[in-house]
Design a protein around this motif. Structure first.
Motif, PDB file in Angstrom:
ATOM      1  N   GLY A  21       0.808  -1.212   0.000  1.00  0.00           N
ATOM      2  CA  GLY A  21       0.000   0.000   0.000  1.00  0.00           C
ATOM      3  C   GLY A  21       0.841   1.261   0.000  1.00  0.00           C
ATOM      4  N   GLY A  22       1.946   1.244   0.743  1.00  0.00           N
ATOM      5  CA  GLY A  22       2.820   2.406   0.785  1.00  0.00           C
ATOM      6  C   GLY A  22       3.444   2.727  -0.546  1.00  0.00           C
ATOM      7  N   LEU A  23       3.789   1.695  -1.307  1.00  0.00           N
ATOM      8  CA  LEU A  23       4.342   1.924  -2.643  1.00  0.00           C
ATOM      9  C   LEU A  23       3.307   2.608  -3.533  1.00  0.00           C
ATOM     10  CD1 LEU A  23       6.494   1.558  -4.823  1.00  0.00           C
ATOM     11  CD2 LEU A  23       5.619  -0.754  -5.199  1.00  0.00           C
ATOM     12  N   ILE A  46      -5.094  11.578   7.047  1.00  0.00           N
ATOM     13  CA  ILE A  46      -6.081  10.941   7.930  1.00  0.00           C
ATOM     14  C   ILE A  46      -5.410   9.927   8.841  1.00  0.00           C
ATOM     15  CG2 ILE A  46      -8.045   9.347   7.971  1.00  0.00           C
ATOM     16  CD1 ILE A  46      -9.077  10.795   5.457  1.00  0.00           C
ATOM     17  N   PHE A  47      -4.569   9.070   8.275  1.00  0.00           N
ATOM     18  CA  PHE A  47      -3.987   7.990   9.068  1.00  0.00           C
ATOM     19  C   PHE A  47      -2.773   8.443   9.872  1.00  0.00           C
ATOM     20  CE2 PHE A  47      -6.614   5.499   6.249  1.00  0.00           C
ATOM     21  CZ  PHE A  47      -7.058   4.484   7.077  1.00  0.00           C
ATOM     22  N   ARG A  48      -2.097   9.498   9.440  1.00  0.00           N
ATOM     23  CA  ARG A  48      -1.007  10.027  10.251  1.00  0.00           C
ATOM     24  C   ARG A  48      -1.510  10.965  11.331  1.00  0.00           C
ATOM     25  NH1 ARG A  48       3.519  12.849   7.097  1.00  0.00           N
ATOM     26  NH2 ARG A  48       4.566  12.630   9.102  1.00  0.00           N
ATOM     27  N   GLY A  49      -2.687  11.528  11.137  1.00  0.00           N
ATOM     28  CA  GLY A  49      -3.213  12.517  12.078  1.00  0.00           C
ATOM     29  C   GLY A  49      -4.152  11.954  13.120  1.00  0.00           C
ATOM     30  N   PHE A  87       2.133   5.716   6.523  1.00  0.00           N
ATOM     31  CA  PHE A  87       3.452   6.132   6.994  1.00  0.00           C
ATOM     32  C   PHE A  87       4.551   5.767   5.991  1.00  0.00           C
ATOM     33  CE2 PHE A  87       1.291   6.832  10.916  1.00  0.00           C
ATOM     34  CZ  PHE A  87       2.061   7.755  11.607  1.00  0.00           C
ATOM     35  N   LEU A  88       4.515   4.539   5.479  1.00  0.00           N
ATOM     36  CA  LEU A  88       5.541   4.141   4.510  1.00  0.00           C
ATOM     37  C   LEU A  88       5.400   4.925   3.218  1.00  0.00           C
ATOM     38  CD1 LEU A  88       5.642   0.262   5.018  1.00  0.00           C
ATOM     39  CD2 LEU A  88       7.322   1.950   5.769  1.00  0.00           C
ATOM     40  N   GLY A  89       4.173   5.214   2.820  1.00  0.00           N
ATOM     41  CA  GLY A  89       3.974   6.017   1.620  1.00  0.00           C
ATOM     42  C   GLY A  89       4.609   7.387   1.736  1.00  0.00           C
ATOM     43  N   GLU A  90       4.450   8.009   2.904  1.00  0.00           N
ATOM     44  CA  GLU A  90       5.048   9.330   3.107  1.00  0.00           C
ATOM     45  C   GLU A  90       6.570   9.253   3.224  1.00  0.00           C
ATOM     46  OE1 GLU A  90       4.819  13.547   3.584  1.00  0.00           O
ATOM     47  OE2 GLU A  90       3.653  11.968   2.633  1.00  0.00           O
ATOM     48  N   ILE A  91       7.066   8.214   3.874  1.00  0.00           N
ATOM     49  CA  ILE A  91       8.519   8.029   3.967  1.00  0.00           C
ATOM     50  C   ILE A  91       9.124   7.869   2.583  1.00  0.00           C
ATOM     51  CG2 ILE A  91      10.327   6.421   4.710  1.00  0.00           C
ATOM     52  CD1 ILE A  91       8.634   5.893   7.219  1.00  0.00           C
ATOM     53  N   ALA A 133      14.726   5.181   7.770  1.00  0.00           N
ATOM     54  CA  ALA A 133      13.410   5.587   8.258  1.00  0.00           C
ATOM     55  C   ALA A 133      12.416   4.435   8.184  1.00  0.00           C
ATOM     56  CB  ALA A 133      12.890   6.776   7.446  1.00  0.00           C
ATOM     57  N   THR A 134      12.550   3.589   7.179  1.00  0.00           N
ATOM     58  CA  THR A 134      11.670   2.428   7.051  1.00  0.00           C
ATOM     59  C   THR A 134      11.886   1.454   8.202  1.00  0.00           C
ATOM     60  OG1 THR A 134      11.684   2.633   4.633  1.00  0.00           O
ATOM     61  CG2 THR A 134      11.009   0.518   5.550  1.00  0.00           C
ATOM     62  N   VAL A 135      13.142   1.219   8.560  1.00  0.00           N
ATOM     63  CA  VAL A 135      13.446   0.343   9.690  1.00  0.00           C
ATOM     64  C   VAL A 135      12.923   0.958  10.990  1.00  0.00           C
ATOM     65  CG1 VAL A 135      15.300  -0.692  11.056  1.00  0.00           C
ATOM     66  CG2 VAL A 135      15.453  -0.667   8.563  1.00  0.00           C
TER      67      VAL A 135
END
Length: 204
Positions: A21-23, A46-49, A87-91, A133-135
């Protein structure tokens, strides 16, 4: 040990689903179309906030309101996947946009279209930059699985609570549970710091 097993399984499922999903979210955030970028931005915000605990509640009880049967296992896996995707999408979006603009311009000059340019040129470099950051997020996700106990899923933290109630030794039981979390998270944190130093050294 059974609780530890389910904690690890939840972490793997949440991270694997979140990676896929992050990709997609990272690609949408850097897409050439403004409407797609705005939708991905809204999903991330939405999901980070909002707290992960609230997200698990909404998934578990919200879907039940639609008369769709959903057990705690599926609800937790779905909630962690959505959380990790944001989170991974934003990273990874940050990793993509941190690359020098010359990379994209050179690929365009060679006539490489958007999809092959992303998969062959941009993403491999972006993932390398984003690895520390992913780790770090993987450590957060591992600890976040403890919130699954709130909707009745029996993982490590929930198992500790059950054992504590049976033995009347909460300090000992929770010290053991905390020690297990530390033994899981500390090596990952060390790995993330070493990767960050190694990448910083290679950048020089």
């Amino acid at each position: 040990m059974q609780g530890l097993q389910w904690t690890l399984i939840l972490t793997v499922i949440g991270f694997a689903g979140g990676a896929i999903g992050g990709l997609l979210v990272a690609l949408a955030r850097t897409a050439p179309y403004a409407a797609i970028r705005r939708c991905a931005w809204a999903f991330i915000e939405i999901f980070r906030g909002t707290p992960l605990l609230m997200q698990l509640f909404v998934v578990y009880y919200g879907i039940a309101l639609l008369d769709i049967p959903l057990n705690p296992w599926a609800a937790v896996a779905m909630g962690l996947t959505f959380h990790a995707s944001a989170f991974l999408g934003e990273i990874w979006r940050g990793g993509i946009e941190s690359l020098p603009g010359g990379q994209t311009e050179a690929a365009k000059a060679l006539g490489i279209h958007w999809w092959p340019r992303m998969t062959s040129v941009i993403l491999p470099q972006a993932f390398k930059v984003s690895l520390p950051a992913t780790v770090g997020f993987l450590v957060q996700l591992l600890k976040g699985t403890s919130l699954a106990a709130i909707i009745g899923f029996t993982e490590l933290a929930r198992t500790g609570s059950i054992v504590s109630n049976l033995t009347y030794k909460p300090l000992l039981v929770y010290a053991i549970v905390g020690g297990i979390y530390f033994l899981l998270c500390w090596p990952l944190s060390v790995c993330g710091r070493r990767l960050e130093k190694r990448l910083a050294g290679s950048a020089r």
